[in-house]
Design a protein around this motif. Structure first.
Motif, PDB file in Angstrom:
ATOM      1  N   ASN A   1      -8.174  -3.198  -0.891  1.00 44.46           N
ATOM      2  CA  ASN A   1      -9.294  -2.744  -1.277  1.00 44.46           C
ATOM      3  C   ASN A   1     -10.049  -2.174  -0.191  1.00 44.46           C
ATOM      4  OD1 ASN A   1     -11.822  -2.170  -3.148  1.00 44.46           O
ATOM      5  ND2 ASN A   1     -12.544  -3.815  -1.815  1.00 44.46           N
ATOM      6  N   ILE A   2     -10.341  -3.115   0.974  1.00 49.66           N
ATOM      7  CA  ILE A   2     -11.026  -2.548   2.115  1.00 49.66           C
ATOM      8  C   ILE A   2     -10.521  -1.685   3.133  1.00 49.66           C
ATOM      9  CG2 ILE A   2     -10.148  -4.067   3.928  1.00 49.66           C
ATOM     10  CD1 ILE A   2     -13.724  -4.277   2.813  1.00 49.66           C
TER      11      ILE A   2
ATOM     12  N   GLU B   1     -20.489   0.812   1.659  1.00 51.71           N
ATOM     13  CA  GLU B   1     -19.680   0.582   0.155  1.00 51.71           C
ATOM     14  C   GLU B   1     -19.790  -0.994   0.063  1.00 51.71           C
ATOM     15  OE1 GLU B   1     -16.593   3.029  -1.084  1.00 51.71           O
ATOM     16  OE2 GLU B   1     -16.316   4.157   1.185  1.00 51.71           O
TER      17      GLU B   1
ATOM     18  N   TYR C   1       0.988  -1.303  -0.050  1.00 51.56           N
ATOM     19  CA  TYR C   1      -0.150   0.048  -0.104  1.00 51.56           C
ATOM     20  C   TYR C   1       0.815   1.225   0.043  1.00 51.56           C
ATOM     21  CZ  TYR C   1      -3.428   3.291   1.648  1.00 51.56           C
ATOM     22  OH  TYR C   1      -4.502   4.477   1.589  1.00 51.56           O
TER      23      TYR C   1
ATOM     24  N   ASN D   1     -14.401 -10.201  -8.827  1.00 51.28           N
ATOM     25  CA  ASN D   1     -13.373  -9.621 -10.064  1.00 51.28           C
ATOM     26  C   ASN D   1     -12.026 -10.350  -9.723  1.00 51.28           C
ATOM     27  OD1 ASN D   1     -15.680  -7.949 -10.664  1.00 51.28           O
ATOM     28  ND2 ASN D   1     -15.230  -6.712  -9.202  1.00 51.28           N
TER      29      ASN D   1
ATOM     30  N   MET E   1     -10.168 -10.881  -7.340  1.00 56.76           N
ATOM     31  CA  MET E   1      -9.200 -10.327  -6.378  1.00 56.76           C
ATOM     32  C   MET E   1      -8.474 -11.443  -5.507  1.00 56.76           C
ATOM     33  SD  MET E   1     -11.013  -7.106  -4.448  1.00 56.76           S
ATOM     34  CE  MET E   1     -12.454  -7.932  -3.878  1.00 56.76           C
TER      35      MET E   1
ATOM     36  N   GLY F   1     -16.536  -6.230  -1.662  1.00 59.84           N
ATOM     37  CA  GLY F   1     -15.832  -6.859  -2.590  1.00 59.84           C
ATOM     38  C   GLY F   1     -15.907  -8.315  -2.567  1.00 59.84           C
TER      39      GLY F   1
ATOM     40  N   ASP G   1      -5.093  -8.173  -2.349  1.00 58.94           N
ATOM     41  CA  ASP G   1      -6.164  -7.297  -3.245  1.00 58.94           C
ATOM     42  C   ASP G   1      -7.180  -6.582  -2.131  1.00 58.94           C
ATOM     43  OD1 ASP G   1      -4.421  -7.142  -5.423  1.00 58.94           O
ATOM     44  OD2 ASP G   1      -5.399  -8.801  -6.431  1.00 58.94           O
ATOM     45  N   TYR G   2      -7.853  -7.840  -1.756  1.00 59.70           N
ATOM     46  CA  TYR G   2      -8.989  -7.575  -1.144  1.00 59.70           C
ATOM     47  C   TYR G   2      -8.737  -6.689   0.149  1.00 59.70           C
ATOM     48  CZ  TYR G   2     -12.545  -8.450   2.708  1.00 59.70           C
ATOM     49  OH  TYR G   2     -13.679  -7.916   3.511  1.00 59.70           O
ATOM     50  N   LYS G   3      -7.645  -6.930   0.713  1.00 63.90           N
ATOM     51  CA  LYS G   3      -7.248  -6.198   2.190  1.00 63.90           C
ATOM     52  C   LYS G   3      -6.969  -4.797   1.664  1.00 63.90           C
ATOM     53  CE  LYS G   3      -4.198  -9.480   3.540  1.00 63.90           C
ATOM     54  NZ  LYS G   3      -3.111  -9.984   4.761  1.00 63.90           N
TER      55      LYS G   3
ATOM     56  N   GLU H   1      -9.741   1.378   2.494  1.00 52.86           N
ATOM     57  CA  GLU H   1     -10.012   2.990   2.226  1.00 52.86           C
ATOM     58  C   GLU H   1     -11.501   2.704   2.418  1.00 52.86           C
ATOM     59  OE1 GLU H   1      -8.207   4.427  -1.196  1.00 52.86           O
ATOM     60  OE2 GLU H   1      -5.984   4.499  -0.314  1.00 52.86           O
ATOM     61  N   LYS H   2     -12.120   1.988   2.767  1.00 51.35           N
ATOM     62  CA  LYS H   2     -13.657   2.013   2.764  1.00 51.35           C
ATOM     63  C   LYS H   2     -14.168   3.199   3.912  1.00 51.35           C
ATOM     64  CE  LYS H   2     -14.398  -0.662  -0.884  1.00 51.35           C
ATOM     65  NZ  LYS H   2     -14.947  -0.410  -1.886  1.00 51.35           N
TER      66      LYS H   2
END
Length: 540
Positions: free
Chosen positions: A440-441, A456, A165, A430, A432, A459, A436-438, A443-444
């Protein structure tokens, strides 16, 4: 900029603007680190942006039309349109960027003026992490000699994947912060290594008490007059949905009961504060009873709340706990179908009669029973949900001093759900990867006082249900509870704040959500000040 040598450390706390009833509580973990560093004669200061004045300022940068309309609709107990919620949130996000730019400029001036050599960021999961990263990036650009360190929930959550990140930080620290940060500052860790996972410290009593001194925590007086107590760490249960054991270890590390009461007494004498929340996720019941006995022995006039589990609680002790000042307990029930819960998700609430006995006994003693449900759980059916609703009705049939927090199934790294996604029916969307999942989550946005449909997309799908279907099912259950006049989305700490302020849970929740949506530095500062004025008088 000119480099200067110093040993001063700045700790920065910025989690972003979010809607929860228990916000504006001082950060005990940073105060704890301040206590550790002060013991080693290392100057430290906490810059905590999560105070009512700074958070209120954010909404002064936003378009007020959306916030006023949203506040009006919610105050009228109507359901806001998702489009209005998104417009309000987008306006708030843009305002946060302006706020961050201004605060970063002031932060640069402070670092230059005070010759800071180390800056530690407590990073939270949520939209606010982007703005914390903006601050860290500017520090790196303008002060390349400064050592940047990251810790906090986001690091515990991502672990070494945080390196994917951001590369801004010199060190990323997971594990018990007191041990890890001290080792870093003293140069006991490899400076060529970015990620550090320190072994858990078994003796948490060795750490000094947190410091809330105004020189160290300059805006401490603007927060709610309540303190979090680090009574224990870890949990002895192995619930499939929970990652707490992964983060804090199996089993429970406890402080001595006398030490916990010593801290309460010191805070009451030095700061005039009588309200506390224990942070332990499931402190052993006998441990809590011992603390209660010592509070009574010392005739210490305090009020506090705790977490517990149904397989940990003996209702016969509740009169003693009430006498010591216990006023709220948070119990994670998660489902009203005990066989389903135990067989599928490895959680035991004993049985329904025990649950009702515990909750009714607590409420009879004027102890607020804050409960939680997960809806829908993996393999949830209409029958299991009906059992949950029926249990809720039975719990609150004769008493109303309680609430139910309802959350959708959160896929947490380290949990059994996470380790065995296929077994429980989770599927990442998609294509992931778990990394990728971690990311993605991370900044929710999390506004827990708004309808669940406004959350939101995380995923993932569950048992063939899309995230949209999951959130709708969760919100429908919340609405059913509301029709039974059960307070929802209001936890034990929020109740302690309402008790402290002398207002009912319903009124406190209503005032908090309205004023958080509207914001305004003077508005939020005055609101918290008004609530604090009542805190010197213990509510019976």
């Amino acid at each position: 900029m000119r480099q200067k040598q110093s040993t001063k450390i700045l700790f920065i706390n910025y989690g972003g603007y979010f809607l929860t009833a228990n916000t504006f509580i001082p950060d005990n973990s940073l105060a704890g680190l301040a206590g550790v560093f002060s013991k080693h004669d290392i100057p430290v200061e906490i810059i905590d942006f999560q105070n009512p004045h700074d958070m209120g300022t954010i909404m002064e940068y936003s378009k007020t039309g959306f916030s006023h309309e949203l506040a009006r609709i919610i105050e009228e107990k109507k359901v806001p349109q998702l489009s209005l919620i998104r417009s309000y949130q987008q306006s708030r996000f843009q305002a946060e960027e302006k706020f961050t730019k201004e605060k970063t400029r002031l932060l640069m001036d402070k670092i230059e003026r005070e010759n800071v050599s180390v800056v530690g960021f407590k990073l939270w999961i949520g939209n606010g992490i982007k703005n914390a990263m903006t601050m860290a990036g500017e520090i790196r650009k303008n002060f390349p000699h400064i050592k940047l360190i990251a810790g906090g929930p986001a690091i515990q959550y991502l672990g070494s994947d945080f390196q994917h990140y951001s590369k801004i930080f010199d060190h990323i620290v997971a594990g018990d912060g007191e041990e890890a940060m001290t080792s870093l500052i003293k140069g006991h860790l490899d400076n060529n290594k970015q990620y550090h996972l320190k072994e858990r410290c078994e003796n948490i009593d060795q750490f000094p008490f947190p410091l809330y001194d105004r020189k160290i925590y300059p805006n401490i007086d603007s927060f709610f007059k309540i303190r979090i107590l680090d009574d224990s760490r870890g949990c002895f249960n192995k619930c499939a949905f929970c990652s707490h054991g992964f983060i804090n270890g199996r089993g429970v590390r406890k402080r001595l009961p006398a030490s916990v009461v010593d801290e309460m007494e010191r805070i009451k004498i030095n700061d005039g504060i009588s309200y506390f929340r224990f942070s332990g996720s499931n402190p052993p019941w006998k441990f809590i009873v011992e603390i209660a006995k010592k509070i009574i022995e010392r005739k210490l006039d305090v009020r506090y709340s705790i977490f517990s589990s149904m397989n940990n609680c003996n209702p016969k002790d509740l009169p003693l706990l009430k006498k010591s000042g216990l006023r709220s307990i948070f119990f994670g029930l998660e489902s009203g179908d005990n066989d389903f819960l135990k067989n599928v998700h490895n959680k035991s609430n004993v049985n329904s009669d025990h649950i009702i006995n515990v909750c009714e006994s607590a409420m009879k003693e004027q102890i607020f029973a804050a409960l939680s449900f997960i809806v829908p759980l993996p393999f949830e059916t209409s029958e299991t949900k009906k059992k949950s609703l029926d249990l809720a009705k039975r719990i609150f049939k004769n008493h109303s001093l309680g609430s139910i927090m309802v959350l959708p199934p959160m896929l947490s790294p380290g949990s059994e759900w996470w380790m065995n996604m296929d077994q429980f029916g989770f599927e990442l969307e998609n294509g992931m990867s778990k990394t990728d999942y971690k990311l993605n989550i991370l900044e929710k946005n999390y506004d827990f006082l708004l309808p669940r449909e406004s959350m939101e997309d995380m995923g993932y799908s569950l048992n063939g249900k899309s995230m949209h279907q999951i959130l709708n099912e969760c919100e429908e259950f919340i609405q059913e509870l509301g029709r039974e006049n059960i307070i929802t989305n209001f936890d034990d700490s929020a109740y302690m704040l309402s008790l402290m302020s002398g207002t009912s849970p319903e009124k406190f929740k209503s005032e908090m959500i309205k004023n958080l949506i509207l914001g305004g530095s003077d508005n939020l500062t005055n609101l918290i000040s008004k609530f604090n004025e009542s805190s010197s008088m213990i509510c019976q």
